[in-house]
Write an enzyme that holds these catalytic residues in place. Sequence first.
Site, mmCIF file in Angstrom:
data_model
loop_
_atom_site.group_PDB
_atom_site.id
_atom_site.type_symbol
_atom_site.label_atom_id
_atom_site.label_comp_id
_atom_site.label_asym_id
_atom_site.label_seq_id
_atom_site.Cartn_x
_atom_site.Cartn_y
_atom_site.Cartn_z
ATOM 1 N N GLY A 890 0.767 -1.239 0.000
ATOM 2 C CA GLY A 890 0.000 0.000 0.000
ATOM 3 C C GLY A 890 0.796 1.285 0.000
ATOM 4 O O GLY A 890 0.367 2.282 -0.580
ATOM 5 N N GLU A 891 1.967 1.311 0.645
ATOM 6 C CA GLU A 891 2.647 2.582 0.852
ATOM 7 C C GLU A 891 3.830 2.832 -0.075
ATOM 8 O O GLU A 891 4.169 3.985 -0.352
ATOM 9 C CB GLU A 891 3.068 2.687 2.314
ATOM 10 C CG GLU A 891 1.848 2.870 3.200
ATOM 11 C CD GLU A 891 2.144 2.731 4.670
ATOM 12 O OE1 GLU A 891 2.139 3.756 5.369
ATOM 13 O OE2 GLU A 891 2.371 1.601 5.132
ATOM 14 N N MET A 892 4.451 1.788 -0.569
ATOM 15 C CA MET A 892 5.551 2.003 -1.520
ATOM 16 C C MET A 892 5.164 2.905 -2.685
ATOM 17 O O MET A 892 5.943 3.788 -3.079
ATOM 18 C CB MET A 892 6.065 0.655 -2.038
ATOM 19 C CG MET A 892 7.154 0.761 -3.095
ATOM 20 S SD MET A 892 6.530 1.011 -4.785
ATOM 21 C CE MET A 892 5.876 -0.597 -5.166
#
Length: 929
Positions: A890-892
Site C-alpha cells: 500500500g505505501e511504496m
Amino acid sequence: MQKYHVKTVRVNGIPNRVIADPEEKLAKIIRNQLKLTGTKIGCDCGQCGVCNVIVDGKVVRSCIVPWKSVAEDAEILTIEGIGTPTKLHALQWAFIVHGGLQCGFCTPGFIMASKALLDENPSPTREDVRDWLQKHWTACRCTGYKQIVDSVMDAAAVLRGEKEMEDLAKMLKPGDSVWGSRYPRPNAVYKVTGTWDFGDDAATKLPEEVLFAVPVCPETHHAKVKKIDIAAAEKMPGVAKIVTAGDILANKGTNRIRGQVGSPTATTDGWERRMIVEEGDKIRQWGECVAIVCAATEKQAREAAAAVKVELEELPVLLHVKDAMKPDAPKVYDEIEEIDGIRNCFNKRPLIKGNDPKAAIDKAAHILEEEFYSSRQPHLTLETDCGFGYYDEEGRLTVQTKSICVYRHLLMISRGLGLAPSKLRVIQNNMGASFGYKVAPTNEHLIAACVLATGRPVYMRLNMKEHIVRTPKRSPFLMKIRIGANENGKIVGAEHTWYVDHGPYSESSQDLTNKGGQFFLAPYHVDDLRGCGYTFFTNHRWCGAFRAYGAPQTYWGCETAIDMLAEKCGMDPLDFREKNLIRPGDTFPSGQKSEVYPLQAMITRIRPYYNIAKKRAAALSTAEVKRGVGIAIGIYNSNDDGPDDATSNIELTRDGVILYNTWEDHGQGADIGCVGTAHEALKPIGIRPEQIKLVLSDTAKAPNSGAAAASRCQVMVGMAIVESCRKLLDAMRRDDGTYRTYDEMIAEGIPTFYEGYWKATLRNNEGEVQHCTDMDGATGQGYPFANHMFGIFLAEVAVETKTGKTTVEKFTLCGDVGKINNFLVVDGQQMGGIAQGIGLAIKEDFVDVKTHNNLLACGLPYIKDIPDDIQLIHMETPREFGPFGAAGTGEMPLSAPHAAVGNAIYNAVGARVKDLPITPEKILAAMKK
C-alpha cells in the site's frame, strides 16, 4: 410556519409523492426520506460527485440541487435502480472485474455518471470518458482513475453486444488458486450496487433515541479559554445535553489521550492531547473541541453549537517549523522541556552509521549541499469523519467509527474517559478510505464522552470543511542535506538534518521522525552517514499518519538531491543511481541488511522504458511546451517499527471456515487479503473462497491483529492466518494423509478453533533468524523491519513555458512487493499511490485554514490531472518471512513518485523547485533564476 413542497416524481421507475422543505437538498431527500442510501454525501458543495444521480436523463450532483428545483413528474434514477447484487448492470460488473473501485464510497457516483454518458454516447473513446467525468466533477482518491476508464470502456462493449458479462461466481475454476489471481474482492458486488453501508448509511438505521452530536470548535490557532458559556444553548429546541470536559472529569477520566511517543529522548510523556479543552486551558490548534452539543437533529445541534459562547485570550501563533525553532519563539507548551536547547523541540533521532563523513565530503570532487521542504499534505478522503456510539448487550460502551486500529484506539482513550478497557468496545464501520489519518482517534473519544454523559446512542458526522480543517495531515519536513561524491561518481558520505513539524501533539511522532533516518539514501551504498531528526510543536494542524508515513518527505529531499548530485558529476540520473545502488550484503542507514536486493534487476527492467521516454520527450518538446523525464527510487517497510506481532484465529464449521482478526479495511482490500491467504493455506482440503467467512475488526469478537498501517497486514496478519490454518490442517489430518470432515472432528472430540500468531521475523546480518528490534536511541542502528517494498518511479511531464503549468502525461512504476496475493488490489494500490504522488508533487497543500478548507482549494487531483497512461511492471522476488513470499504494497507507491515528477520538471525546463508543491508560480520563478 414551515411550508413544504409536495411533488410526484418517479424514483427508479416507481411513482413517489414526496413532501419536503423546498430548500432541502435532493441528496438528503433521497437518503433520509426515500431511504435510498446508495447515494452518498461527501463534500456537500458539488466538488466530488459521490452524490451523482440521473434526473430526466442528466447527471446531477444531488448535494447542491434544492428540492424546489426538481420538476414535477421528474424521472430520478439512483444506483438502486441500475442493478442489484444478483442482477448486475454491465457497468457494475465491469467495475468489479477491472478493480474500478477500492473503498467504494465514490463508486455509485461514478457508475451513475457513466450510465448517463453511455446513454448519450454508446461508443465513447477513453478521452471521451475522461472528459465526461471531469466535466461532472466526479472524483476518486483511491484508484488513480485508469481502472475506472477501463470499466466504462468494457461496459460499453457489453451494452453494444460486443462482449459477454462473465459470471462472477464462475471466475475461479475448482482447484484454481485465489492467490496470485485477479479474483474480485468479496465486498465489491455490494459497493457497486450501493448496498455497502458506510458510517453515514448505518446511522440512518440507528434507534430513534439517537442524538446528533456537534463539537464546538472556536476558530483560532492558539488561545487561552477564559470562559465557556453554555447556558443559552442548553435551552434551545431539541438539545439533550452539552458535554464539556467537566463531564469526563466527573467520570474520573484524565481527559487525555495516550499518545504513543515511545522515545527515550522525548521530553513529553505523550499525554498532552486533551479530549475536550477545559476553561483555563489552551487551544493549541484550529478546530480544538471545547464542548459538544447533543440534540435530536443535526440542525438543532448545529444551531445550539453556534449559540455556545467561548471567551478567548488570543496567544502568539507558530505556523512553520522555522518560526517554532527561533530562540525567542513562544512555547506551545510551557511545561515541556526543550531538546538540545532548541525552542519547541521535544524529541530527536540521531543517525550514526560508519565513520564521520564530514572530512570525506569536504574533500569530495563533487559536493551537494541543499535545503528542501515538504508540504502539509491533506488526506482528502471523500467520506468525512463520522461514527456513532451506544451501550451494547453486555453494557459495554461501544464506538463504531472509521478506526483502522480498533484495539489501539480502545487503549488510547479508555483511561482518558475513566473507563476500564473491558468496559469499552471498538468496531470498525465500513469506511470510505483513510490513507492513515484514522491511526489517530479523531472522534472516538468525543462520541464515547457523549454516550457516557447522555446514556443514549449518539451520532457524529463532520461536514467536509470541518473534516479538512480538523483532522490530521502529513507532517512537513525541513531537510538540510549534504552529500559528497568522488571523481568517479561514487557517494563517499552524507549528512542529513531534518526538522519535523508535528503540530501541537507528539502522538505518533517517534516512528515518523525515525523515517528521516531509516530511508535517507536507503537505495544506495553509503558506508558513512551522520544525521539527526528533531521533532517540533507548532500551532498548525496536528500531523498524524499518512500513507508512506515519513517516506515522501525523506525521498523528496534525498531523491531530488541525488538528481542534483548526478548533474554535478556529469552523469545521467539513472546511471548515477545504478552506480551507487545497494548491492547484496550492503546495509540500510539503520545498519540492517535487506532481506532481498532487487534494485539492480529493476533498473535493468525499467531502463528501456527510460530510454524511450527520453527520446519521446526530445521529439515532442517545443518552445511553448517542454517535455521532461524524471526518475526516483523509493523503499518502504512492511511491518511496524521494531517488535511487531499479530493474531488471527480460525474456526471450522459445517459450511466452511470463519476467520477472526482485525485486518482493518480502509479500501485496500482486507477481505480479499484474508480470503486469498486462507484459501491458499487451506488448499489441501479444497475450501472454496465463498466458504471463507470473515469476522473482522471488532474488539469483542476478534483478536488483536494490530493496526492496518505500515503496510504490515499482508505480512503480519497474513502469517498469523497461515499459522492458524496450519494448526487446523494438522488437527484435521488423518494418519493416512487425508482430512477429517467437520462432523468427524466433532464426533472425535477434536477442537475446531485454532489461534494463529506471528512476530515480525528476519535474518540478521549474520544470517541468523531473529525478531525485529527497536533502533538504538543513540545511533539509530537496529533491526526495525522484517520486509521491505521497492519501487522505481518514471515520470514524463509537459511544462508550458509561459504559464508554468505542468501535466504528467505518462507514469511507469517498476515495483517489487514480493509474491502478489491479488493483482486487482496491488494494481489499484499502486495506481492510487501514483495519483496521490502526482497530487503531492504539483497540487496538494494545506497552509491557510481559511482557504484550504475544501477539496478544490486543497488540490484534490481529478481525472484529467492524472495520466491515463500508467504502466505497472511487477517483479515478484519472494520474501522468506512473508506469507507465500509476499510483502506489503500500500505505501511504496507513494514513497517517491513526487520526486520523479519534480526531477522531470527540472529535466524539461531547468527549473529546480525544492519545496512542495511545485506550483506554476514556483516553476516560473525558478526558470527566471
